[in-house]
Design an enzyme around this catalytic site. Sequence first.
Site, mmCIF file in Angstrom:
data_model
loop_
_atom_site.group_PDB
_atom_site.id
_atom_site.type_symbol
_atom_site.label_atom_id
_atom_site.label_comp_id
_atom_site.label_asym_id
_atom_site.label_seq_id
_atom_site.Cartn_x
_atom_site.Cartn_y
_atom_site.Cartn_z
ATOM 1 N N GLU A 60 0.797 -1.220 0.000
ATOM 2 C CA GLU A 60 0.000 0.000 0.000
ATOM 3 C C GLU A 60 0.837 1.281 0.000
ATOM 4 O O GLU A 60 0.546 2.203 -0.783
ATOM 5 C CB GLU A 60 -0.980 0.000 1.176
ATOM 6 C CG GLU A 60 -2.127 -0.973 1.039
ATOM 7 C CD GLU A 60 -1.794 -2.389 1.475
ATOM 8 O OE1 GLU A 60 -2.683 -3.256 1.442
ATOM 9 O OE2 GLU A 60 -0.621 -2.629 1.842
ATOM 10 N N HIS A 129 -10.833 -5.171 9.846
ATOM 11 C CA HIS A 129 -11.457 -4.991 8.532
ATOM 12 C C HIS A 129 -12.867 -4.420 8.646
ATOM 13 O O HIS A 129 -13.688 -4.583 7.741
ATOM 14 C CB HIS A 129 -11.530 -6.329 7.776
ATOM 15 C CG HIS A 129 -10.190 -6.884 7.389
ATOM 16 N ND1 HIS A 129 -9.347 -7.481 8.308
ATOM 17 C CD2 HIS A 129 -9.544 -6.931 6.203
ATOM 18 C CE1 HIS A 129 -8.249 -7.881 7.698
ATOM 19 N NE2 HIS A 129 -8.344 -7.555 6.417
#
Length: 336
Positions: A60, A129
Amino acid sequence: MREITLSQAVNEALAEEMRRDETVFIIGEDVAEAGTPFKVLSGLVEEFGTARVVDTPIAEPGFMGIAVGAAMTGSRPVVDLMFGDFIFLIMDQLCNQAAKTHYMSGGKLSVPLVLRTNLGATRRSAAQHSQSLHALVAHIPGLKVALPSSAYEAKGLMKTAIRDNNPVVIFEDKLMYQEKAGVPDEEYLIPFGVANVKREGTDITLIATSSMVQVAEKAADILATEGISAEVIDPRTIVPLDETALIKSVKKTSRAIVIDEGHQSYGVTSEIASRLNEKAFYHLDAPVLRMGAMDVPIPFSPALEDLTVPTPEGVAANARKLVAGELIAREMIDAA
């Protein structure tokens, strides 16, 4: 007006903007053949190829840095961040580079970049998440933050974001990808900083973001059966925030609840409630009430997870007390 899912609306917005402007490209993990884990981008790589729908390694910070550099040198990247929780990995690139480059270059450089990611609990995805982290980036000057509440908003806000010369972060609720709403066939854009009054009312204002708009609308339905008229407002963007529309509504109803799925403390509910208390104080018959997620890591257990976020019944119960004048300061603290 046809009905399409939020997923289809995002896909349409991206495809239309990529056809319109060849400098627009998508970059992220599993964005090409896989079309993301939620299948939002399905079919785009077949039309635009792997040079414009770019699969990346699981890195990322790396692909976010690439996107910032590309934006500074003439492209308009759309960064796909698989889960909003991963935003911690790219905070330097987003908050220290993308957000500050225009200012630090004296206006010579711009970063027309869109970061699209998601938020929301109750999907049974556990603590890493399931977070709603939009308040983190809303705190950073130089970033615009959009929270679509339906397919209509998702398409219009995405197209506006891609054409903006500033970095924009869009958070989509991951539970809403298959929910349908009316979306025009013709092109449209939704301007930033313009709230949408979803439902007119006279007794109390419910200000809600993202999926909490639906929670507020369901609460308004419950209250209507009891003779209580609730106005529901979707800010659409929290940066910029349409203060004018929110204050106008609160001056009319004299009471307000702010509902957001981010954690209660130091979040969106706090900011909006503070502005209303500052700028509409003499029109309020009660303090502005905040309803956010519990200040706990999101549980995996369904029985526990469902308790952490606001519900229509909870919103209606607090609205009922506010309208009746029963919610005193001590009760407000306990209710939060």
